[in-house]
Every structure is written in C-alpha cells, then in structure tokens.
Design an enzyme around this catalytic site. Structure first.
Site, PDB file in Angstrom:
ATOM      1  N   HIS A 144      -5.348  -4.686   6.100  1.00  0.00           N
ATOM      2  CA  HIS A 144      -4.658  -5.531   5.652  1.00  0.00           C
ATOM      3  C   HIS A 144      -4.944  -6.077   4.422  1.00  0.00           C
ATOM      4  O   HIS A 144      -5.763  -6.367   4.606  1.00  0.00           O
ATOM      5  CB  HIS A 144      -4.493  -6.341   7.526  1.00  0.00           C
ATOM      6  CG  HIS A 144      -3.594  -7.250   7.076  1.00  0.00           C
ATOM      7  ND1 HIS A 144      -3.662  -8.900   6.775  1.00  0.00           N
ATOM      8  CD2 HIS A 144      -2.455  -7.548   8.011  1.00  0.00           C
ATOM      9  CE1 HIS A 144      -2.556  -9.028   7.393  1.00  0.00           C
ATOM     10  NE2 HIS A 144      -2.209  -8.633   8.049  1.00  0.00           N
ATOM     11  N   ASP A 187       0.036  -3.606  14.074  1.00  0.00           N
ATOM     12  CA  ASP A 187       0.773  -2.483  14.553  1.00  0.00           C
ATOM     13  C   ASP A 187       0.520  -1.398  15.274  1.00  0.00           C
ATOM     14  O   ASP A 187       1.362  -1.125  15.501  1.00  0.00           O
ATOM     15  CB  ASP A 187       1.766  -2.711  13.317  1.00  0.00           C
ATOM     16  CG  ASP A 187       2.575  -4.005  12.636  1.00  0.00           C
ATOM     17  OD1 ASP A 187       3.312  -4.227  13.619  1.00  0.00           O
ATOM     18  OD2 ASP A 187       2.170  -4.140  11.340  1.00  0.00           O
TER      19      ASP A 187
HETATM   20  C1  COA Z   1      -2.053  -3.613   4.838  1.00  0.00           C
HETATM   21  C2  COA Z   1      -1.728  -2.993   3.746  1.00  0.00           C
HETATM   22  C3  COA Z   1      -0.146  -2.592   2.087  1.00  0.00           C
HETATM   23  C4  COA Z   1      -2.409  -4.120   2.113  1.00  0.00           C
HETATM   24  O1  COA Z   1      -3.103  -3.626   1.504  1.00  0.00           O
HETATM   25  P1  COA Z   1      -3.465  -4.097   0.359  1.00  0.00           P
HETATM   26  O2  COA Z   1      -4.395  -4.937   0.902  1.00  0.00           O
HETATM   27  O3  COA Z   1      -2.918  -4.569  -0.498  1.00  0.00           O
HETATM   28  O4  COA Z   1      -4.811  -2.688   0.038  1.00  0.00           O
HETATM   29  P2  COA Z   1      -5.074  -1.441  -0.975  1.00  0.00           P
HETATM   30  O5  COA Z   1      -3.607  -1.101  -0.586  1.00  0.00           O
HETATM   31  O6  COA Z   1      -4.975  -2.130  -2.115  1.00  0.00           O
HETATM   32  O7  COA Z   1      -6.328  -1.015  -0.552  1.00  0.00           O
HETATM   33  C5  COA Z   1      -7.342  -1.429  -1.117  1.00  0.00           C
HETATM   34  C6  COA Z   1      -8.112   0.199  -0.153  1.00  0.00           C
HETATM   35  O8  COA Z   1      -7.787   0.425   0.707  1.00  0.00           O
HETATM   36  C7  COA Z   1      -7.655   1.333   1.416  1.00  0.00           C
HETATM   37  N1  COA Z   1      -6.681   1.809   2.441  1.00  0.00           N
HETATM   38  C8  COA Z   1      -5.484   0.513   2.766  1.00  0.00           C
HETATM   39  N2  COA Z   1      -5.174   0.896   3.698  1.00  0.00           N
HETATM   40  C9  COA Z   1      -5.237   1.602   4.083  1.00  0.00           C
HETATM   41  C10 COA Z   1      -4.829   2.432   4.954  1.00  0.00           C
HETATM   42  N3  COA Z   1      -4.020   2.290   5.927  1.00  0.00           N
HETATM   43  N4  COA Z   1      -5.281   3.563   5.111  1.00  0.00           N
HETATM   44  C11 COA Z   1      -5.948   3.859   4.780  1.00  0.00           C
HETATM   45  N5  COA Z   1      -6.747   3.593   3.553  1.00  0.00           N
HETATM   46  C12 COA Z   1      -6.387   2.419   3.384  1.00  0.00           C
HETATM   47  C13 COA Z   1      -6.827   2.027  -0.503  1.00  0.00           C
HETATM   48  O9  COA Z   1      -6.608   3.266  -0.686  1.00  0.00           O
HETATM   49  C14 COA Z   1      -7.318   0.995  -0.991  1.00  0.00           C
HETATM   50  O10 COA Z   1      -8.688   2.143  -1.426  1.00  0.00           O
HETATM   51  P3  COA Z   1      -9.307   2.070  -2.580  1.00  0.00           P
HETATM   52  O11 COA Z   1      -9.865   0.977  -3.386  1.00  0.00           O
HETATM   53  O12 COA Z   1     -10.253   3.366  -2.546  1.00  0.00           O
HETATM   54  O13 COA Z   1      -8.070   2.517  -3.794  1.00  0.00           O
HETATM   55  C15 COA Z   1      -2.538  -1.513   3.094  1.00  0.00           C
HETATM   56  O14 COA Z   1      -3.789  -1.750   4.362  1.00  0.00           O
HETATM   57  C16 COA Z   1      -1.473  -0.126   4.441  1.00  0.00           C
HETATM   58  O15 COA Z   1      -0.011   0.071   3.585  1.00  0.00           O
HETATM   59  N6  COA Z   1      -1.188  -0.191   5.305  1.00  0.00           N
HETATM   60  C17 COA Z   1      -0.584   0.938   6.412  1.00  0.00           C
HETATM   61  C18 COA Z   1       1.068   0.175   6.441  1.00  0.00           C
HETATM   62  C19 COA Z   1       0.131  -1.740   7.612  1.00  0.00           C
HETATM   63  O16 COA Z   1       0.097  -1.258   8.678  1.00  0.00           O
HETATM   64  N7  COA Z   1       0.914  -2.233   7.319  1.00  0.00           N
HETATM   65  C20 COA Z   1       1.235  -3.113   8.284  1.00  0.00           C
HETATM   66  C21 COA Z   1       0.144  -4.785   8.000  1.00  0.00           C
HETATM   67  S1  COA Z   1       0.312  -5.471   9.116  1.00  0.00           S
END
Ligand code: COA
Length: 389
Positions: free
Chosen positions: A271, A325
């Site tokens: 998140h 979710d």
């Molecule tokens: C929600 C979300 C978009 C947040 O993204 P964000 O704050 O931009 O976080 P980032 O994408 O920069 O991720 C930070 C790190 O955690 C990792 N990470 C983030 N979400 C992850 C996940 N769901 N599974 C595995 N690794 C994850 C990333 O790969 C990144 O790793 P790194 O630093 O080694 O490159 C992201 O966690 C995601 O795509 N989750 C899955 C979709 C989801 O469940 N969305 C609902 C949100 S309520």
C-alpha cells in the site's frame, strides 16, 4: 537538436516524488491514516470501533456531517436515503441497452453520467445542491450496482425494499434473497470499512474534477473511473483470480516462492500509505474466516491465510502486508458475487467519502494545479516538413 539551454531540473523548494507521493493537497477533518502504526480514523473514531458498532447509514452521516447522529437524526437520514434508492425508468432503459458483458464499473460510471444529464440543476455549484446530489448518489449507487449484477446474469433487476438496511437491501437487490443477519452484518461492516481513505487516487480524482467547479456527477464519474483500475479498487478482483489460480493452501508455498523470485506484485499486498498491517484487512480477515466456513468455501480463506503467512515474513520488512482488498474478495465470493462485481461493491461503500471530501473542499475551493519537472529538449529549431528525414 538542443541549443544549449538546460532542461528544468528543480522546482525551488518543492520536492519531486513520482505519483505525488507524500504531497499535501489540503487540510481535512474527515479522516486520518497513520501508515506506520496501521491506524485509520474517520472523524476521530477508530475504524475498528466503527466496523464493530456502527452501520453504513450512521457512518455515512458521520463522514458527511462531521458527527454521529442522534436517534432522530439517524431516522430522518435513513428515511432520506430510502426515499432516494429507486432509480428512474430512463436510467433503467439506458442500462438495458448496454452490452451485458460491459465491466460493472463502466456501467456505474455511465449510470452516474446519465443521471447528471437528466438533472437540470447539475451545474448549480453550491453546497446545498451538491449535498442533494451527493446523498442521492449514495443511495442510488447500491441500486445501480444491484441492477448491473442482475442484468449481467440475465435476470430482472429487483426494486429496493424500504424495510431493509442499506447493506441488507444491497444484498437483496443483487441476489434476490433477503440475507441472513450475519451476511447483512458482514456486508454492512465491509461498506463501513470502505467509506473513506484519505487522498486515494479516486477521491483525489473526484476532488480535482470538482475543484474546477465542474458538477458533482462529473466528479463522481471520475472517482468511479479511477477506482476501476487494478492498482486501486480493481485489486480485489485480481486477488480472487489469484486465489483461484493458486488452487488451495497446499499449493500456496510453491506459488508464492515463484512470485517472489519473479519479483511479481502480489495482489492484495502493499500500500502506498500503510507500511504496517492495514486495519481494514484485519477486520475483513476475521469475517472471511467465518463466512467462508458458513458458505462451504473455507479453502479460499485457508489459501489466503497461507499466502499471508508466506508473504509477510518474506516482504514485511519492506512494509508489504495484506491490504483491504486481500480478504474482501473471499467474502464476496462466498456471498455469490461474480468477481467482476467486486470493485462496484467497493464503490457502493466509498461514495460517502468522495462526496464528503468534495463538500469539505468546495467552500474554500482552489483549483488543483500541480507541476511536472520538464526533462525534454529546449530551443529546437523548427524544421519544415519537406526537410524532415
Ligand atoms: C498498492 C501499490 C500500487 C503501492 O505501490 P507503491 O507505494 O508505489 O509501492 P512500490 O510499487 O514502489 O513498491 C515498493 C517495493 O515493494 C514491492 N512491492 C510493492 N507491492 C508489492 C506486492 N504487492 N507484492 C510484492 N512486492 C511488492 C515493490 O516491488 C518494491 O520493491 P523494491 O523496492 O525492491 O523495488 C503496490 O503495493 C501494488 O501494486 N500492490 C498490488 C495491487 C494492490 O493490492 N492494490 C490495492 C491497494 S489498496
């Protein structure tokens, strides 16, 4: 070809972070999140207390008007929502003409737009008028979502039952059966948990649209459009597909190891704000355990739990925990919802938050206008088309 001018690299004291991460947009009294501690607060009340003691109707009142209602106020408010539940025949006719396969969120977005086209006062931008539209949409969102689900399944939409609560009536309009008390209670708590969540992409989108003094229908259409995406509200649909793909708790370990090795984003985890356990996922996890058992779907919960037990030790150090979710899909599946409907349920819960945030922002409105860091060329020489290679 550049001619020497340096591209813009900094914006004075403004820090640039992709996705506006951490940027402050406004002051609010509506909700508070502490992502490090895993807190979510609506108008001063902890989400766990509201999920346990409050109802969707009461929480919607709290979030919009700033305090819990008295009994008389709650009765009047509930009556007002009940009166606003039915949807007009022109809207039903229009919905019937849309393809059955259209994504339910696309239908919700279209439905709100149609309601706006038929409202002669849509463009009257003042608080009482926006409040009127907002309350109408809060009530009708559940009715539209119910009609969408029925029509997708080739069934006739069911008119709302004024004797049922918002959550029970929503389930009734979707499934055609008056729900048992526990299912109604789970849906009610689920809607409460989704009511508001700070400057998330969809609420922010609604506010950006409203800040240009566009109408509230347009703002909510934008909110729905943003919530539809798989990185936001669409994640619960992805979680359910993932759980079915994994196929059972015994297969979870191999699946998770592969996903982590391939650096895949695992749906329902992570998140932007929470770097601790999302408090909403805690509540939903408990409901999921009970309702999946009651509906004979306990393997779904067991699979999800096993995935959680594997992912958290591996990625918890990076702040990756289950989000809202992760368990909601297992609940909806047990209740008989097709997973294409999941994000629409999220929207039925989220609309009071979007409306409240727009109503809070409007009295001291200032149009949103961030900037981008320009990293392109400058001072190129215009080349006539005949001379381009
Ligand atoms: C929600 C979300 C978009 C947040 O993204 P964000 O704050 O931009 O976080 P980032 O994408 O920069 O991720 C930070 C790190 O955690 C990792 N990470 C983030 N979400 C992850 C996940 N769901 N599974 C595995 N690794 C994850 C990333 O790969 C990144 O790793 P790194 O630093 O080694 O490159 C992201 O966690 C995601 O795509 N989750 C899955 C979709 C989801 O469940 N969305 C609902 C949100 S309520």
């Amino acid at each position: 070809m550049t001619t020497g001018a340096e591209p813009q690299k900094f914006l004075g004291h403004v820090e640039f972070k992709r996705g506006l991460e951490g940027a402050i947009t406004n002051e609010t009294r509506i909700g508070y999140i502490d992502g490090e501690k895993g807190w979510l607060v609506y108008r001063g009340y902890n989400i766990e207390d509201l999920a346990e003691h409050s109802t969707f109707e009461e929480t919607a009142y709290l979030i919009i008007y700033g305090r819990l209602p008295t009994r008389a106020e709650l009765t009047r408010w509930t009556d007002r929502l009940v009166q606003a539940r039915p949807i007009p025949s022109y809207l039903m006719d229009a919905l019937r003409r849309l393809p059955k396969e259209a994504h339910p969120m696309a239908v919700l977005r279209t439905a709100v737009s149609i309601l706006g086209c038929h409202d002669p006062l849509a463009d009257k931008i003042d608080i009482p008028n926006c409040e009127r539209i907002g309350v109408d949409l809060i009530a009708k969102m559940a009715t539209i979502a119910g009609a969408v689900m029925r029509m997708r399944n080739g069934q006739e939409p069911i008119p709302p039952d004024p004797k049922l609560s918002h959550a029970a009536n929503f389930l009734y309009m979707c499934t055609g059966k008056v729900p048992d008390d526990f299912s109604a209670r789970v849906m009610d708590a689920n809607l409460v948990l989704h009511v508001d969540h700070g400057m998330n992409a969809s609420t922010f989108t609604a506010m950006v649209i409203a800040s240009s003094l566009s109408d509230l229908y347009s703002a909510i259409c934008g909110g729905i459009a943003s919530l539809k995406g798989p990185l936001h509200g669409g994640a619960n649909e992805e979680v359910m597909k993932m759980l079915l793909e994994v196929g059972g708790p015994d297969k979870a370990e191999a699946w998770v190891r592969k996903a982590i090795a391939e650096k895949r984003k695992i749906s329902g985890f992570g998140h932007r704000v929470y770097k601790a356990y999302d408090p909403r996922a805690k509540v939903l996890g408990k409901f999921s355990e009970r309702i999946t058992k009651l509906c004979g779907q306990e393997r779904l919960y067991q699979t999800a739990k096993k995935i959680e037990e594997l992912v958290v030790p591996a990625l918890g150090g990076k702040g990756i925990f289950p989000n809202v979710d992760f368990y909601s899909g297992t609940i909806y599946y047990s209740m008989g919802f097709d997973y294409a409907m999941y994000t629409s349920i999220f929207m039925v819960g989220r609309i009071p938050g979007q409306v409240a945030r727009v109503l809070e922002y409007l009295p001291d409105n200032r149009i949103f206008r961030p900037r981008a860091v320009y990293v392109g060329d400058l001072n190129l020489t215009y080349v006539p088309i005949e001379q381009r290679g």
